[in-house]
Write a protein that holds these residues in place. Structure first.
Motif, PDB file in Angstrom:
ATOM      1  N   LEU A  13       0.822  -1.210   0.000  1.00  0.00           N
ATOM      2  CA  LEU A  13       0.000   0.000   0.000  1.00  0.00           C
ATOM      3  C   LEU A  13       0.858   1.263   0.000  1.00  0.00           C
ATOM      4  CD1 LEU A  13      -2.720  -1.133   2.556  1.00  0.00           C
ATOM      5  CD2 LEU A  13      -3.076  -0.691   0.115  1.00  0.00           C
ATOM      6  N   HIS A  14       2.045   1.165   0.598  1.00  0.00           N
ATOM      7  CA  HIS A  14       2.931   2.321   0.680  1.00  0.00           C
ATOM      8  C   HIS A  14       3.710   2.551  -0.609  1.00  0.00           C
ATOM      9  CE1 HIS A  14       5.413   5.357   2.492  1.00  0.00           C
ATOM     10  NE2 HIS A  14       6.522   4.665   2.309  1.00  0.00           N
ATOM     11  N   THR A  15       4.010   1.502  -1.344  1.00  0.00           N
ATOM     12  CA  THR A  15       4.919   1.618  -2.480  1.00  0.00           C
ATOM     13  C   THR A  15       4.246   1.570  -3.848  1.00  0.00           C
ATOM     14  OG1 THR A  15       5.340  -0.783  -2.434  1.00  0.00           O
ATOM     15  CG2 THR A  15       6.844   0.631  -1.177  1.00  0.00           C
ATOM     16  N   ARG A  16       3.069   0.993  -3.940  1.00  0.00           N
ATOM     17  CA  ARG A  16       2.433   0.872  -5.248  1.00  0.00           C
ATOM     18  C   ARG A  16       1.753   2.176  -5.648  1.00  0.00           C
ATOM     19  NH1 ARG A  16       0.168  -5.343  -4.771  1.00  0.00           N
ATOM     20  NH2 ARG A  16       2.154  -6.312  -5.400  1.00  0.00           N
ATOM     21  N   PRO A  17       1.777   2.494  -6.943  1.00  0.00           N
ATOM     22  CA  PRO A  17       1.140   3.736  -7.410  1.00  0.00           C
ATOM     23  C   PRO A  17      -0.364   3.711  -7.162  1.00  0.00           C
ATOM     24  CG  PRO A  17       2.596   2.796  -9.097  1.00  0.00           C
ATOM     25  CD  PRO A  17       2.444   1.759  -8.029  1.00  0.00           C
ATOM     26  N   PRO A  18      -0.977   4.900  -7.058  1.00  0.00           N
ATOM     27  CA  PRO A  18      -2.430   4.969  -6.882  1.00  0.00           C
ATOM     28  C   PRO A  18      -3.139   4.209  -8.003  1.00  0.00           C
ATOM     29  CG  PRO A  18      -1.434   7.123  -6.546  1.00  0.00           C
ATOM     30  CD  PRO A  18      -0.347   6.235  -7.060  1.00  0.00           C
ATOM     31  N   ASN A  77      -6.613  -4.377  -4.737  1.00  0.00           N
ATOM     32  CA  ASN A  77      -6.635  -5.722  -4.164  1.00  0.00           C
ATOM     33  C   ASN A  77      -5.944  -5.759  -2.805  1.00  0.00           C
ATOM     34  OD1 ASN A  77      -8.097  -7.006  -6.148  1.00  0.00           O
ATOM     35  ND2 ASN A  77      -6.306  -7.659  -7.303  1.00  0.00           N
ATOM     36  N   ASP A  78      -4.864  -4.976  -2.668  1.00  0.00           N
ATOM     37  CA  ASP A  78      -4.159  -4.931  -1.388  1.00  0.00           C
ATOM     38  C   ASP A  78      -5.057  -4.363  -0.294  1.00  0.00           C
ATOM     39  OD1 ASP A  78      -1.564  -5.883  -2.346  1.00  0.00           O
ATOM     40  OD2 ASP A  78      -1.476  -3.986  -3.415  1.00  0.00           O
ATOM     41  N   LYS A  79      -5.886  -3.393  -0.631  1.00  0.00           N
ATOM     42  CA  LYS A  79      -6.819  -2.833   0.348  1.00  0.00           C
ATOM     43  C   LYS A  79      -7.828  -3.885   0.791  1.00  0.00           C
ATOM     44  CE  LYS A  79      -6.528   1.910  -1.450  1.00  0.00           C
ATOM     45  NZ  LYS A  79      -7.282   2.988  -2.123  1.00  0.00           N
ATOM     46  N   ILE A  80      -8.319  -4.668  -0.175  1.00  0.00           N
ATOM     47  CA  ILE A  80      -9.272  -5.734   0.146  1.00  0.00           C
ATOM     48  C   ILE A  80      -8.598  -6.788   1.024  1.00  0.00           C
ATOM     49  CG2 ILE A  80     -10.654  -7.613  -0.819  1.00  0.00           C
ATOM     50  CD1 ILE A  80     -11.075  -5.826  -3.302  1.00  0.00           C
ATOM     51  N   HIS A  81      -7.369  -7.156   0.663  1.00  0.00           N
ATOM     52  CA  HIS A  81      -6.649  -8.165   1.439  1.00  0.00           C
ATOM     53  C   HIS A  81      -6.379  -7.680   2.860  1.00  0.00           C
ATOM     54  CE1 HIS A  81      -4.995  -9.865  -2.615  1.00  0.00           C
ATOM     55  NE2 HIS A  81      -6.261 -10.145  -2.418  1.00  0.00           N
ATOM     56  N   ALA A  82      -6.026  -6.404   2.993  1.00  0.00           N
ATOM     57  CA  ALA A  82      -5.780  -5.849   4.331  1.00  0.00           C
ATOM     58  C   ALA A  82      -7.057  -5.874   5.168  1.00  0.00           C
ATOM     59  CB  ALA A  82      -5.243  -4.427   4.221  1.00  0.00           C
ATOM     60  N   ARG A  83      -8.172  -5.586   4.549  1.00  0.00           N
ATOM     61  CA  ARG A  83      -9.450  -5.625   5.289  1.00  0.00           C
ATOM     62  C   ARG A  83      -9.760  -7.062   5.731  1.00  0.00           C
ATOM     63  NH1 ARG A  83     -13.635  -2.890   6.907  1.00  0.00           N
ATOM     64  NH2 ARG A  83     -15.755  -3.730   6.809  1.00  0.00           N
ATOM     65  N   ILE A  84      -9.558  -8.017   4.827  1.00  0.00           N
ATOM     66  CA  ILE A  84      -9.758  -9.422   5.203  1.00  0.00           C
ATOM     67  C   ILE A  84      -8.891  -9.774   6.406  1.00  0.00           C
ATOM     68  CG2 ILE A  84      -9.340 -11.802   4.467  1.00  0.00           C
ATOM     69  CD1 ILE A  84     -10.153 -10.960   1.638  1.00  0.00           C
ATOM     70  N   LEU A  85      -7.630  -9.391   6.336  1.00  0.00           N
ATOM     71  CA  LEU A  85      -6.700  -9.719   7.427  1.00  0.00           C
ATOM     72  C   LEU A  85      -7.094  -9.054   8.741  1.00  0.00           C
ATOM     73  CD1 LEU A  85      -3.343  -9.577   5.445  1.00  0.00           C
ATOM     74  CD2 LEU A  85      -4.369 -11.613   6.484  1.00  0.00           C
ATOM     75  N   ARG A 119       1.594   1.445  14.705  1.00  0.00           N
ATOM     76  CA  ARG A 119       1.624   2.537  15.691  1.00  0.00           C
ATOM     77  C   ARG A 119       2.537   3.682  15.267  1.00  0.00           C
ATOM     78  NH1 ARG A 119       1.786  -1.931  20.200  1.00  0.00           N
ATOM     79  NH2 ARG A 119      -0.403  -1.961  20.857  1.00  0.00           N
ATOM     80  N   LYS A 120       3.119   3.604  14.056  1.00  0.00           N
ATOM     81  CA  LYS A 120       4.014   4.686  13.639  1.00  0.00           C
ATOM     82  C   LYS A 120       3.804   5.028  12.172  1.00  0.00           C
ATOM     83  CE  LYS A 120       7.812   1.426  12.715  1.00  0.00           C
ATOM     84  NZ  LYS A 120       9.156   0.960  13.144  1.00  0.00           N
ATOM     85  N   ASP A 121       4.163   6.259  11.827  1.00  0.00           N
ATOM     86  CA  ASP A 121       4.057   6.707  10.441  1.00  0.00           C
ATOM     87  C   ASP A 121       5.167   6.069   9.609  1.00  0.00           C
ATOM     88  OD1 ASP A 121       1.861   8.352  10.902  1.00  0.00           O
ATOM     89  OD2 ASP A 121       3.139  10.022  11.552  1.00  0.00           O
ATOM     90  N   PRO A 122       4.913   5.888   8.300  1.00  0.00           N
ATOM     91  CA  PRO A 122       3.658   6.172   7.597  1.00  0.00           C
ATOM     92  C   PRO A 122       2.667   5.027   7.637  1.00  0.00           C
ATOM     93  CG  PRO A 122       5.291   5.433   6.023  1.00  0.00           C
ATOM     94  CD  PRO A 122       5.969   5.422   7.374  1.00  0.00           C
ATOM     95  N   TRP A 123       3.010   3.934   8.313  1.00  0.00           N
ATOM     96  CA  TRP A 123       2.219   2.712   8.204  1.00  0.00           C
ATOM     97  C   TRP A 123       0.863   2.821   8.870  1.00  0.00           C
ATOM     98  CZ3 TRP A 123       5.521   1.217   4.904  1.00  0.00           C
ATOM     99  CH2 TRP A 123       6.885   1.413   5.122  1.00  0.00           C
ATOM    100  N   GLN A 124       0.754   3.610   9.951  1.00  0.00           N
ATOM    101  CA  GLN A 124      -0.495   3.634  10.702  1.00  0.00           C
ATOM    102  C   GLN A 124      -1.647   4.264   9.919  1.00  0.00           C
ATOM    103  OE1 GLN A 124      -0.380   5.903  14.296  1.00  0.00           O
ATOM    104  NE2 GLN A 124       0.629   7.655  13.374  1.00  0.00           N
ATOM    105  N   GLY A 125      -1.334   5.040   8.912  1.00  0.00           N
ATOM    106  CA  GLY A 125      -2.408   5.666   8.147  1.00  0.00           C
ATOM    107  C   GLY A 125      -2.742   4.976   6.836  1.00  0.00           C
ATOM    108  N   LEU A 126      -2.183   3.791   6.602  1.00  0.00           N
ATOM    109  CA  LEU A 126      -2.364   3.123   5.309  1.00  0.00           C
ATOM    110  C   LEU A 126      -3.628   2.281   5.230  1.00  0.00           C
ATOM    111  CD1 LEU A 126       1.307   2.034   4.575  1.00  0.00           C
ATOM    112  CD2 LEU A 126       0.042   3.932   3.568  1.00  0.00           C
ATOM    113  N   ILE A 127      -4.229   1.953   6.369  1.00  0.00           N
ATOM    114  CA  ILE A 127      -5.494   1.234   6.372  1.00  0.00           C
ATOM    115  C   ILE A 127      -6.496   2.036   7.186  1.00  0.00           C
ATOM    116  CG2 ILE A 127      -4.401  -1.027   6.073  1.00  0.00           C
ATOM    117  CD1 ILE A 127      -4.799  -1.548   9.041  1.00  0.00           C
TER     118      ILE A 127
END
Length: 248
Positions: free
Chosen positions: A171-176, A181-189, A225-233
């Motif tokens: 989610l952090h590295t792939r272009p908009p 699919n990664d968003k869907i997978h993250a929600r499943i997880l 709990r830290k940027d930038p990862w905490q705002g990706l989902i």
């Protein structure tokens, strides 16, 4: 999801590789399934019935992703070839930034028609020697692997906490536009992980399993709990996961 010229679905599910993966037990091959197909298998195992209609299950993909060295991945290719698959030329990929990504290979191949696939199906085996964000370079060209390969039946899956770390990287590295699919997978997880941790802790306390999820869950929590990862989902997903992480 891959589509043929006639609009037919040509993607694959983990079931299309299950027999070839199971045969890797015979040769003690070191690997684990990662990526969307691994997420899908955890969903099949742990998603409650009330949530199954929310997601397209089984999860399907254009390829299968493994964390495996080349020699181990080629053992998998051989098993598929023995079952009628037609492999192509191995593509080697050397990363430009060895601190963030790792050498990998891609093996295009065509799977024969099965009950799951209506006709011969082109797909790819993506074998990564290490997973960005999760793993790290070690001394003398080695790779320090984190996360836990867990056996489900005759197949090894990366633990769901570590899979979400990988999804955060995607989610952090792939272009908009390339991470839906990664968003869907993250929600499943986010639904799978609390049930996974609860079940794993119960089995550990009952002496039924030596695996404790604390290390994998704590590693994931440190990113959330830290940027930038905490705002990706979405916050609801982040909170759901964090509330399930055992203390300490």
């Amino acid at each position: 999801m891959g589509m043929s010229e006639k609009g037919k679905d040509i993607s694959v599910s983990l079931a299309d590789f299950s027999l070839a993966l199971a045969r890797l037990q015979e040769t003690e091959t070191r690997y684990c399934v990662v990526g969307g197909l691994a997420v899908g298998q955890w969903a099949e195992i742990l998603l409650p019935p009330s949530l199954r209609k929310e997601f397209p299950l089984p999860v399907r993909s254009k390829d299968i992703d493994l964390r495996a060295e080349k020699s181990d991945a080629m053992m998998f290719v051989r098993n598929l070839k023995d079952a009628g698959a037609k492999p192509g030329i191995v593509i080697k990929r050397i990363p430009k930034d060895g601190e963030r990504s790792f050498p990998s290979i891609a093996v295009p191949l065509t799977l024969p028609a099965t009950s799951s696939i209506g006709g011969d199906t082109p797909t790819t085996i993506e074998a990564l020697s290490g997973l960005p964000l999760l793993d790290e370079p070690g001394p003398f060209g080695t790779i320090l692997h984190h996360g836990t390969p867990l056996r489900y039946g005759d197949i090894y899956l990366l633990d769901p906490c570590s899979l979400l770390v990988c999804k955060l990287n995607a989610l952090h590295t792939r272009p908009p536009g390339e991470s839906e699919n990664d968003k869907i997978h993250a929600r499943i997880l986010s639904f799978v992980i609390p049930r996974f941790i609860s079940k794993a802790l119960r089995r550990y306390k009952d002496g039924k399993d030596s695996y404790h999820p604390g290390k994998d869950a704590s590693r994931l929590a440190s990113f959330l709990r830290k940027d930038p990862w905490q705002g990706l989902i979405p916050e609801e997903e982040r909170r759901r996961v964090l509330e399930s992480v055992p203390p300490g």
